[in-house]
Design a protein around this motif. Structure first.
Motif, PDB file in Angstrom:
ATOM      1  N   GLU A   1       0.984  -1.440   0.046  1.00 39.69           N
ATOM      2  CA  GLU A   1      -0.351  -0.373  -0.439  1.00 39.69           C
ATOM      3  C   GLU A   1       0.807   1.475  -0.114  1.00 39.69           C
ATOM      4  O   GLU A   1       0.328   1.737  -0.792  1.00 39.69           O
ATOM      5  CB  GLU A   1      -1.076   0.004   1.046  1.00 39.69           C
ATOM      6  CG  GLU A   1      -1.833  -1.268   1.230  1.00 39.69           C
ATOM      7  CD  GLU A   1      -2.927  -1.020   2.625  1.00 39.69           C
ATOM      8  OE1 GLU A   1      -3.141  -0.036   2.968  1.00 39.69           O
ATOM      9  OE2 GLU A   1      -3.553  -1.896   3.074  1.00 39.69           O
ATOM     10  N   ASP A   2       1.236   1.339   0.742  1.00 34.99           N
ATOM     11  CA  ASP A   2       2.305   2.350   1.066  1.00 34.99           C
ATOM     12  C   ASP A   2       3.358   3.071  -0.443  1.00 34.99           C
ATOM     13  O   ASP A   2       3.289   3.649  -0.423  1.00 34.99           O
ATOM     14  CB  ASP A   2       3.194   2.791   1.830  1.00 34.99           C
ATOM     15  CG  ASP A   2       2.588   2.746   3.690  1.00 34.99           C
ATOM     16  OD1 ASP A   2       1.464   2.878   3.090  1.00 34.99           O
ATOM     17  OD2 ASP A   2       4.039   2.372   4.844  1.00 34.99           O
TER      18      ASP A   2
ATOM     19  N   LYS B   1       1.879   2.058  -3.298  1.00 33.30           N
ATOM     20  CA  LYS B   1       1.439   2.154  -4.552  1.00 33.30           C
ATOM     21  C   LYS B   1       1.356   4.171  -3.803  1.00 33.30           C
ATOM     22  O   LYS B   1       0.696   4.968  -5.040  1.00 33.30           O
ATOM     23  CB  LYS B   1       0.234   1.230  -4.047  1.00 33.30           C
ATOM     24  CG  LYS B   1      -0.721   2.384  -5.318  1.00 33.30           C
ATOM     25  CD  LYS B   1      -2.603   1.187  -5.048  1.00 33.30           C
ATOM     26  CE  LYS B   1      -3.123   2.120  -5.938  1.00 33.30           C
ATOM     27  NZ  LYS B   1      -5.020   0.738  -5.337  1.00 33.30           N
ATOM     28  N   SER B   2       1.132   4.588  -2.878  1.00 34.63           N
ATOM     29  CA  SER B   2       0.181   5.745  -2.399  1.00 34.63           C
ATOM     30  C   SER B   2       1.606   6.833  -2.931  1.00 34.63           C
ATOM     31  O   SER B   2       0.986   7.467  -3.447  1.00 34.63           O
ATOM     32  CB  SER B   2       0.003   5.628  -1.043  1.00 34.63           C
ATOM     33  OG  SER B   2      -0.010   6.855  -0.668  1.00 34.63           O
TER      34      SER B   2
ATOM     35  N   ASN C   1       1.971   7.514  -6.394  1.00 33.52           N
ATOM     36  CA  ASN C   1       0.849   8.165  -6.816  1.00 33.52           C
ATOM     37  C   ASN C   1       1.028   9.631  -6.697  1.00 33.52           C
ATOM     38  O   ASN C   1       0.691  10.317  -7.275  1.00 33.52           O
ATOM     39  CB  ASN C   1      -0.285   7.355  -6.985  1.00 33.52           C
ATOM     40  CG  ASN C   1      -0.740   6.433  -7.763  1.00 33.52           C
ATOM     41  OD1 ASN C   1      -0.290   5.562  -8.762  1.00 33.52           O
ATOM     42  ND2 ASN C   1      -1.603   5.375  -7.431  1.00 33.52           N
ATOM     43  N   VAL C   2       0.884   9.615  -5.504  1.00 36.03           N
ATOM     44  CA  VAL C   2       0.970  11.064  -4.383  1.00 36.03           C
ATOM     45  C   VAL C   2       2.050  12.000  -4.956  1.00 36.03           C
ATOM     46  O   VAL C   2       1.973  13.100  -5.127  1.00 36.03           O
ATOM     47  CB  VAL C   2       0.703  11.133  -3.332  1.00 36.03           C
ATOM     48  CG1 VAL C   2       0.995  12.294  -2.669  1.00 36.03           C
ATOM     49  CG2 VAL C   2      -0.342  10.002  -3.000  1.00 36.03           C
TER      50      VAL C   2
ATOM     51  N   SER D   1      -1.546   5.579  10.223  1.00 36.12           N
ATOM     52  CA  SER D   1      -1.548   4.069   9.793  1.00 36.12           C
ATOM     53  C   SER D   1      -1.006   2.566  10.048  1.00 36.12           C
ATOM     54  O   SER D   1      -1.173   1.781  10.107  1.00 36.12           O
ATOM     55  CB  SER D   1      -0.186   4.499   8.382  1.00 36.12           C
ATOM     56  OG  SER D   1      -0.231   5.812   7.871  1.00 36.12           O
TER      57      SER D   1
ATOM     58  N   LYS E   1      -4.308  16.164   2.530  1.00 38.34           N
ATOM     59  CA  LYS E   1      -2.821  15.123   1.386  1.00 38.34           C
ATOM     60  C   LYS E   1      -1.574  15.291   1.573  1.00 38.34           C
ATOM     61  O   LYS E   1      -0.852  14.129   1.502  1.00 38.34           O
ATOM     62  CB  LYS E   1      -3.685  15.592   0.237  1.00 38.34           C
ATOM     63  CG  LYS E   1      -2.815  14.055  -0.965  1.00 38.34           C
ATOM     64  CD  LYS E   1      -3.012  14.856  -2.690  1.00 38.34           C
ATOM     65  CE  LYS E   1      -3.461  14.017  -2.836  1.00 38.34           C
ATOM     66  NZ  LYS E   1      -3.632  14.104  -4.480  1.00 38.34           N
TER      67      LYS E   1
ATOM     68  N   GLU F   1      -0.701  13.167   5.159  1.00 32.42           N
ATOM     69  CA  GLU F   1      -1.114  11.577   4.706  1.00 32.42           C
ATOM     70  C   GLU F   1       0.911  11.333   4.547  1.00 32.42           C
ATOM     71  O   GLU F   1       1.105  10.389   4.478  1.00 32.42           O
ATOM     72  CB  GLU F   1      -2.397  11.777   4.405  1.00 32.42           C
ATOM     73  CG  GLU F   1      -3.159  11.708   4.921  1.00 32.42           C
ATOM     74  CD  GLU F   1      -4.118  11.436   3.530  1.00 32.42           C
ATOM     75  OE1 GLU F   1      -4.015  11.160   3.069  1.00 32.42           O
ATOM     76  OE2 GLU F   1      -5.769  11.823   4.667  1.00 32.42           O
ATOM     77  N   PHE F   2       0.575  12.164   2.664  1.00 33.92           N
ATOM     78  CA  PHE F   2       2.307  12.169   2.025  1.00 33.92           C
ATOM     79  C   PHE F   2       3.708  12.274   3.146  1.00 33.92           C
ATOM     80  O   PHE F   2       4.076  11.194   2.745  1.00 33.92           O
ATOM     81  CB  PHE F   2       2.112  13.028   0.901  1.00 33.92           C
ATOM     82  CG  PHE F   2       3.060  12.378  -0.249  1.00 33.92           C
ATOM     83  CD1 PHE F   2       3.485  11.163  -0.751  1.00 33.92           C
ATOM     84  CD2 PHE F   2       3.816  12.896  -0.566  1.00 33.92           C
ATOM     85  CE1 PHE F   2       5.051  10.742  -1.614  1.00 33.92           C
ATOM     86  CE2 PHE F   2       4.879  12.993  -1.185  1.00 33.92           C
ATOM     87  CZ  PHE F   2       4.867  11.906  -1.760  1.00 33.92           C
TER      88      PHE F   2
ATOM     89  N   GLY G   1       3.653   8.897   5.298  1.00 31.26           N
ATOM     90  CA  GLY G   1       3.558   7.732   4.346  1.00 31.26           C
ATOM     91  C   GLY G   1       5.179   7.641   3.720  1.00 31.26           C
ATOM     92  O   GLY G   1       5.551   6.383   3.872  1.00 31.26           O
TER      93      GLY G   1
END
Length: 576
Positions: free
Chosen positions: A143-144, A146-147, A150-151, A210, A321, A324-325, A328
Motif C-alpha cells: 500500500e505505501d 502505491k501511495s 501516485n501522490v 497508518s 494530503k 498523509e504523504f 507515508g
C-alpha cells in the motif's frame, strides 16, 4: 504529546532525505531514460493544459464584454474560439491523466520489485521481526509504495501546473492592477504560514493512524489464520477483547485527527471564502466605477486572482494530503533504510557468533544468546558432527534446542564463538510444522528449487518411500493447486517434508522434532532412508526412539550447561 507520537522536528529534518532515498534509484537507475521520457511528456502536457486555461480567461473576458456591449458578432466569434480551445484541451487532459497513471504504474512496479528483492536479501524478512519500529511490512510494500508513487506524481504535476499558472495569471493581473498582485502575494503567504501552524500536528497523527490501522487489520488476519485453535480453546472472548482493543486505538487516534482537521478546515475555508468573495472586487471596483476597466476585465482579473491564489496556496489547499504523504514517506523510508542495511538490526558494539563455511558442522566455544541479548541459552559449547555421524540434541523445553538450530542456520547470531558448516545450499532444515507453499503437489515436493525437471515416476517413487503413495490420486494429481495445510494432517505434512528432503539430497539435514507426529514405524523408515542416501543429520527431539539413529547426544541441561555423550552410554537422559 503522547509517547507514541513521532518527534515532528526530527521528521521535518529527515523527510526530504527519506523521499530522495526512495525516489532517486528509479530516476537514475536502469529505467531512467524511459521514466524521464514519460515525465518530460507529462510536463509538456501540463504546460499545454495551463496555457489553455490562460487562453480561456481571455475568451471569458471577451465574452463578457460582448454581452455588456450587445455585440452579437463578437459574442459568437468568441464562443467559436472557446469551443476550439476546449476541443484541443479535452484530449490533452485525458492524455495527461493517462501518461501520469502509466508512469505511476511503471514506477510502482520497479519500486515494488526492488523492495521485494531487498526484503528477501540477507534474510531481512526474518531479521526485521526483531525490530519493533518496523511494523506490518506487507502494508508498506503493498500500500505505501502505491501511495508514494501516485501522490508523488500528483504533487509534482500540481506543483508544475501551479508555477506555470501562477506566472501566466500574474502577468494577466499585472497588466490590470499591480496592487492586486501585491495583495495576492501577501495573502497567500499568510495563509500558508497559518495552515502549517494549524496543521503540523496532523503529520504525526497520520503516521500513527497508518500503524494502528495496519495493527487492527493484522489482528483480524491472525484470527482468520488461527481460527481452529481459537475454536478448540474457546478463546473467542479473549480474541474479541484483543481485536476491540486494537480498533479502539484506531478510533481514538482518528478522533484526534478529526479534531485537528476541523481546526484546519475552519481556517482554510475562511481563507478561501474571504479571497473569493471580497479581495479582488475591493481592489477592482474603483477602477470599474471610474471607467478605467471594462466588466469583462473584472471577470478575467477575478479568475486570474483565484487561479494565482490556488497556485500560491498549494500547501493550504492540499495540507491534509501532504500530511498523509509525509507520514507515508517516513514509514516507507524507515522500511527502506532497514531492509537495505540489515546489519543495522544488530546491536551496535555487541558480540556476534562468527560463521564460516567448512566441510562439516562444528561449534567451537559457542555462547548463544537471544537476539535481544537478554538471555544466555548455552555457554562455551564445542561439538563436531562429522560426515556420516548423527547428533541428537536433547533437553527440557526452554533450554535452547531449537535456538541452537537457528544459530547453525545463521538466523541467530547474538553471542560469541565460531560455527562452521557447509554452504546453506548443502543443508536442509525440517521444522516440526513443515512449511507448505502456495502451489501444487509438485511445487511442495521440489521446494525451494521448484524449477527442477523431475518426472512423475520419480516423484511417485519418493512418495511411496515416505508412505504417501496415495497422495497424487487423492489431491487430483501433481499440478493441482490446493491449500495443503488444510488438506493434510500434521503427520502427512511431516512425511511430505521428508519426501522434499529425499529429493533434495543435501549433505546435512537439520531435523527439529520432524517426526513428532509420526508412529515409530514411519519414523524408522524415514531415518533409514536418510542413512541409505548418506545424509548426515542433526535432530532435536524428546522421544527415546530417536537414540538408535544417532551416534551421540548433545544434552542441554539448563542454566547454560551442556554435555555430549556417546549414544551407547545415554538412555532417557541418564548416563549408563
Amino acid at each position: 504529546m503522547n509517547r507514541i507520537d513521532i518527534n515532528l522536528n526530527r521528521v521535518d529534518r529527515q523527510l526530504w532525505q527519506r523521499f530522495w532515498t526512495i525516489a532517486k534509484p528509479y530516476w537514475f537507475g536502469n529505467e531512467k531514460w524511459g521514466a524521464r521520457g514519460l515525465l518530460l511528456i507529462l510536463l509538456g502536457l501540463a504546460l499545454l493544459n495551463s496555457s489553455q486555461e490562460i487562453l480561456l480567461s481571455y475568451m471569458n473576458r471577451d465574452l463578457i464584454n460582448a454581452l455588456a456591449h450587445k455585440n452579437i458578432k463578437a459574442f459568437y466569434e468568441t464562443i467559436a474560439l472557446s469551443l476550439g480551445i476546449i476541443a484541443i484541451a479535452v484530449p490533452l487532459n485525458a492524455l495527461s491523466d493517462y501518461v501520469q497513471r502509466k508512469l505511476a504504474l511503471y514506477w510502482r512496479r520497479w519500486l515494488t520489485e526492488r523492495f521485494i528483492s531487498q526484503y528477501f536479501d540477507n534474510r531481512a524478512y526474518y531479521r526485521i521481526n526483531s525490530d519493533p519500529t518496523i511494523d506490518n511490512p506487507d502494508q508498506r510494500i503493498a500500500e505505501d509504495i502505491k501511495s508514494f508513487t501516485n501522490v508523488s506524481l500528483d504533487l509534482l504535476v500540481m506543483l508544475l501546473t501551479s508555477v506555470i499558472t501562477l506566472i501566466g495569471f500574474i502577468g494577466v493581473m499585472w497588466s490590470i492592477s499591480i496592487p492586486l498582485v501585491i495583495i495576492l502575494v501577501i495573502y497567500s503567504t499568510l495563509g500558508t504560514f497559518g495552515t502549517v501552524w494549524f496543521g503540523k500536528r496532523l503529520i504525526g497523527l497520520n503516521f500513527n493512524q497508518s500503524k494502528k490501522e495496519a495493527d487492527f487489520r493484522y489482528g483480524l488476519i491472525h484470527v482468520r489464520d488461527s481460527a481452529e485453535s481459537i475454536a478448540f480453546y474457546q478463546g473467542e472472548g479473549r480474541e474479541v477483547d484483543r481485536v476491540k482493543e486494537r480498533f479502539n486505538g484506531v478510533y481514538r487516534n482518528f478522533n484526534r485527527i478529526l479534531k485537528w482537521e476541523r481546526n484546519l478546515s475552519l481556517f482554510t475555508q475562511s481563507y478561501q471564502h474571504l479571497a473569493h468573495l471580497f479581495l479582488p472586487f475591493l481592489v477592482l471596483a474603483p477602477l470599474y466605477f471610474s471607467g478605467q476597466i471594462k466588466l469583462g476585465v473584472i471577470t478575467q482579473a477575478t479568475k486570474a486572482f483565484d487561479k494565482g491564489l490556488k497556485s500560491m496556496s498549494l500547501i493550504v489547499l492540499k495540507f491534509e494530503k501532504l500530511s498523509e504523504f509525509a507520514a507515508g514517506i517516513n514509514r516507507l523510508g524507515l522500511f527502506a533504510q532497514t531492509i537495505e542495511n540489515p546489519d543495522i538490526l544488530a546491536k551496535v558494539g555487541l558480540p556476534t557468533i562468527d560463521t564460516v563455511v567448512d566441510e562439516q558442522v562444528a561449534l567451537a566455544h559457542v555462547t548463544l544468546e537471544t537476539p535481544n541479548y537478554h538471555n544466555t541459552l548455552v555457554r562455551d559449547l564445542s561439538v563436531t558432527v562429522a560426515a556420516g555421524e548423527g547428533l541428537l540434541i536433547a533437553g527440557q523445553s526452554g533450554t535452547g534446542k531449537s535456538s541452537l538450530l537457528r544459530a547453525i542456520a545463521g538466523l541467530w547470531q547474538a553471542g560469541t564463538g565460531r560455527i562452521s558448516r557447509p554452504n546453506l545450499g548443502d543443508m536442509l532444515f525440517l521444522p516440526q510444522r513443515p512449511y507448505l507453499i502456495l502451489g501444487s503437489l509438485r511445487d511442495q515436493l521440489l521446494y525451494p528449487h521448484t524449477n527442477r525437471d523431475i518426472s512423475e515416476s520419480e516423484l511417485d517413487l519418493i512418495l511411496k518411500q515416505v508412505n504417501l503413495a496415495h497422495l497424487p490420486e487423492r489431491v487430483g494429481g501433481y499440478e493441482v493447486e490446493l491449500d495443503f495445510v488444510s488438506v493434510l494432517s500434521l503427520g502427512e505434512q511431516q512425511r511430505l517434508a521428508f519426501a522434499r528432503l529425499l529429493l533434495s539430497k543435501p549433505r546435512y539435514a537439520i531435523l527439529d522434532e520432524a517426526t513428532s507426529a509420526l508412529d515409530l514405524k514411519n519414523e524408522q523408515s524415514l531415518y533409514q532412508s536418510l542413512k541409505d542416501l548418506g545424509i548426515t543429520y542433526i535432530s532435536v527431539g524428546h522421544r527415546s526412539s530417536l537414540l538408535k539413529y544417532h551416534s551421540s547426544v548433545l544434552e542441554l541441561l539448563g542454566d547454560c550447561r551442556w554435555r555430549v555423550t556417546p549414544v551407547e552410554k545415554y538412555q532417557d537422559g541418564v548416563l549408563i
